[in-house]
Design a protein around this motif. Structure first.
Motif, PDB file in Angstrom:
ATOM      1  N   THR A   1       0.852  -1.186   0.000  1.00  0.00           N
ATOM      2  CA  THR A   1       0.000   0.000   0.000  1.00  0.00           C
ATOM      3  C   THR A   1       0.888   1.235   0.000  1.00  0.00           C
ATOM      4  N   VAL A   2       0.261   2.413  -0.094  1.00  0.00           N
ATOM      5  CA  VAL A   2       1.047   3.648  -0.109  1.00  0.00           C
ATOM      6  C   VAL A   2       1.853   3.775   1.181  1.00  0.00           C
ATOM      7  N   ASP A   3       1.172   3.619   2.333  1.00  0.00           N
ATOM      8  CA  ASP A   3       1.909   3.729   3.594  1.00  0.00           C
ATOM      9  C   ASP A   3       2.877   2.564   3.783  1.00  0.00           C
ATOM     10  N   GLY A   4       2.541   1.376   3.236  1.00  0.00           N
ATOM     11  CA  GLY A   4       3.449   0.237   3.341  1.00  0.00           C
ATOM     12  C   GLY A   4       4.761   0.493   2.618  1.00  0.00           C
ATOM     13  N   MET A   5       4.695   1.123   1.436  1.00  0.00           N
ATOM     14  CA  MET A   5       5.914   1.458   0.708  1.00  0.00           C
ATOM     15  C   MET A   5       6.791   2.418   1.501  1.00  0.00           C
ATOM     16  N   LEU A   6       6.165   3.427   2.113  1.00  0.00           N
ATOM     17  CA  LEU A   6       6.935   4.427   2.849  1.00  0.00           C
ATOM     18  C   LEU A   6       7.514   3.844   4.134  1.00  0.00           C
ATOM     19  N   LEU A   7       6.721   3.028   4.848  1.00  0.00           N
ATOM     20  CA  LEU A   7       7.230   2.422   6.087  1.00  0.00           C
ATOM     21  C   LEU A   7       8.361   1.442   5.803  1.00  0.00           C
ATOM     22  N   ARG A   8       8.284   0.752   4.666  1.00  0.00           N
ATOM     23  CA  ARG A   8       9.380  -0.139   4.268  1.00  0.00           C
ATOM     24  C   ARG A   8      10.655   0.670   4.028  1.00  0.00           C
ATOM     25  N   ALA A   9      10.519   1.838   3.395  1.00  0.00           N
ATOM     26  CA  ALA A   9      11.676   2.706   3.176  1.00  0.00           C
ATOM     27  C   ALA A   9      12.244   3.212   4.494  1.00  0.00           C
ATOM     28  N   VAL A  10      11.358   3.531   5.456  1.00  0.00           N
ATOM     29  CA  VAL A  10      11.813   3.970   6.773  1.00  0.00           C
ATOM     30  C   VAL A  10      12.621   2.876   7.451  1.00  0.00           C
ATOM     31  N   ASP A  11      12.121   1.652   7.400  1.00  0.00           N
ATOM     32  CA  ASP A  11      12.833   0.534   8.042  1.00  0.00           C
ATOM     33  C   ASP A  11      14.211   0.320   7.420  1.00  0.00           C
ATOM     34  N   GLU A  12      14.300   0.426   6.101  1.00  0.00           N
ATOM     35  CA  GLU A  12      15.586   0.199   5.440  1.00  0.00           C
ATOM     36  C   GLU A  12      16.579   1.314   5.746  1.00  0.00           C
ATOM     37  N   LEU A  13      16.079   2.569   5.848  1.00  0.00           N
ATOM     38  CA  LEU A  13      16.976   3.676   6.168  1.00  0.00           C
ATOM     39  C   LEU A  13      17.439   3.632   7.625  1.00  0.00           C
ATOM     40  N   GLN A  14      16.627   3.058   8.494  1.00  0.00           N
ATOM     41  CA  GLN A  14      16.977   2.975   9.908  1.00  0.00           C
ATOM     42  C   GLN A  14      17.902   1.803  10.236  1.00  0.00           C
ATOM     43  N   ALA A  15      18.097   0.919   9.269  1.00  0.00           N
ATOM     44  CA  ALA A  15      18.824  -0.321   9.556  1.00  0.00           C
ATOM     45  C   ALA A  15      20.233  -0.078  10.089  1.00  0.00           C
TER      46      ALA A  15
END
Length: 497
Positions: free
Chosen positions: A129-143
């Protein structure tokens, strides 16, 4: 693991899930976990996605380290043109954030307000979903944030501030613009109002650049010379001259075309398209030149000719077929200069004779049927040559294909009944229980509906209306930046001679 079956070849797995069966099986294969090195299980399922095509859903799970991930691979072909989606997301609208998004391997996601971009290689083919795409990006940047704070604390602090803004977008606290750009044309953003237009969603289709063609695996080594050659052939056809290209060749009238029983050129067209075109005029000359197959990328041949349609103008018919993979395609391009005005065609359908009218719908035309609240934007279905009955059938089949996935258990009863009712009303148009209206709006005036009388003025159920294009329409068509001064000088010099 409960099962210790040997690892299955992925190709065989794809063939298994691609079997023509009403109940497509969920295929499982044993595969290596990249986290712990043990064997896990990958599940494969061939399915269809709304406004989309065939895809293979892959879900991996490792019972040893609990590693889980999912991936989308595309089982269909690359589309003729790229697609560009722009979704305006207001603050506090959770339904907008819950829209389904399919991102192919070649798609890029952008948020202009944050100057943020997710490149194709960052997230592979994904269904979310739209928010799913953004939250996935947040998780990858926070890794790797903890490591960044130790090495480059300034960068880590700036990234923390950026992640707060990105999370605010994902949770709907601030408005933003979600842009999805896919040169392959295999991505989409859900439109919950379909088949009506969505005021928050803008969709555009565009021609790929040579660089994008090369990135997708097409042969473009001599793209510039190929474009010049194709342009020269088009000019020679429209001016009544034989092309002077070494690789292109002209074939005399009768060897290919209507006189020869629709040989060769019909191989790249459906029988209905060939019959609809050849009954107007037979091509005086068919040009053949080398091109690249849109499905497998190998070299093939494209045939081209110009024909004149009464009450219309010259059109260029292009058809290609690939001997390697069997792929066939046909395309209709307008001939001559760009019309100064757009055109709206209105047909009042009342009898079976009206359903048999020939229709040329260009890829810049939109279609409306007010009686069923149907509106297709320009680019939908591409350019087609058919009849009114065939056009309705194509629309019905397209809706049934792309919305079959939405009739599952996850769809609420209200939306499900809405789609079933709309499909029934669309098919009911062909029974002619009540008269209805077909409206084709083409900003480039390259669409056409044939009259049922010998004289166009005597056909009172068919009307053509010209209109001045708006600045926005000219901008979308690329006409505002078009410079024709050199061509005008050349034309003036030719006239003076």
């Amino acid at each position: 693991m409960a099962s210790r079956d040997p690892i299955v070849d992925v190709g065989l797995a794809v063939e298994a899930v691609s079997a023509d069966d009403d109940a497509v099986p969920l295929h499982q294969i044993e595969s290596l976990c990249m986290r712990c090195g043990e064997n896990g299980t990958t599940r494969l399922l061939l399915t269809r996605i709304p406004h989309f095509r065939e895809i293979i859903l892959m879900a991996f799970e490792c019972p040893h380290c609990n590693e889980r991930n999912n991936e989308v691979q595309f089982a269909g072909e690359l589309q003729p043109r790229g697609c560009w989606y722009r979704l305006e997301v207001p603050s506090g609208d959770q339904k907008m954030l819950n829209r389904q998004v399919v991102k192919s391997d070649s798609a890029t996601i952008k948020i202009p307000e944050l100057d943020f971009e997710i490149p194709p290689e960052a997230q592979r083919g994904k269904l979310s979903t739209v928010d799913g795409m953004l939250l996935r990006a947040v998780d990858e940047l926070q890794a790797l944030q903890e490591e960044r704070k130790k090495v480059v604390p300034e960068t880590a602090e700036a990234l923390d501030q950026f992640l707060m803004k990105l999370k605010s977008c994902a949770t709907g606290e601030i408005p933003f613009t979600f842009i999805l750009d896919d040169p392959a044309g295999n991505s989409f953003i859900e439109n919950p109002f379909a088949p009506s237009l969505d005021p928050s969603l803008t969709i555009k289709f565009y021609e790929r650049t040579p660089e994008q063609q090369e990135a997708l695996g097409f042969l473009v080594a001599s793209s510039q010379s190929g474009e010049r050659e194709t342009q020269g052939i088009i000019e020679s056809l429209t001016e009544g001259r034989r092309g002077d290209s070494v690789e292109s060749r002209g074939e005399p009238h009768g060897s290919i075309g209507a006189v020869a029983g629709h040989r060769a050129i019909a191989q790249g067209n459906s029988e209905e398209v060939a019959a609809a075109l050849f009954k107007y005029t037979a091509p005086e000359e068919v040009m053949t030149f080398p091109s690249t197959c849109g499905a497998c990328g190998v070299r093939c041949e494209t045939r081209m000719f110009v024909t004149k349609i009464p009450y219309f103008h010259e059109v260029i018919v292009m058809a290609s077929s690939c001997d390697a993979c069997g792929y066939r395609s046909s395309e209709l391009k307008p001939g001559g200069q760009i019309p100064e005005k757009g055109k709206t065609i209105t047909v009042h359908v009342q009898s079976v004779l009206d359903l048999s009218r020939d229709v040329i719908k260009s890829d810049t035309a939109s279609v409306k049927i007010p009686q069923v609240d149907l509106e297709l934007t320009s680019g939908t279905l591409g350019g087609v040559v058919t009849t009114i009955e065939g056009l309705i059938t194509k629309i019905s089949e397209s809706l049934e294909r792309v919305h079959g996935f939405t009739f599952g258990d996850s769809l609420d009863d209200q939306r499900k009944s809405k789609w079933i009712d709309f499909r029934a009303r669309l098919i009911k148009l062909l029974s002619l229980e009540e008269p209805w209206t077909l409206i084709i709006d083409d900003a480039l005036a390259n669409s056409f509906v044939a009259p049922i009388t010998d004289v166009l003025e005597d056909d009172h159920q068919l009307t053509f209306e010209e209109y001045e294009r708006s600045w926005e329409q000219n901008e979308e068509l690329g006409l505002n930046d078009m410079d024709t001064s050199s061509a005008d000088v050349h034309t003036t010099q030719q006239l003076n001679k």
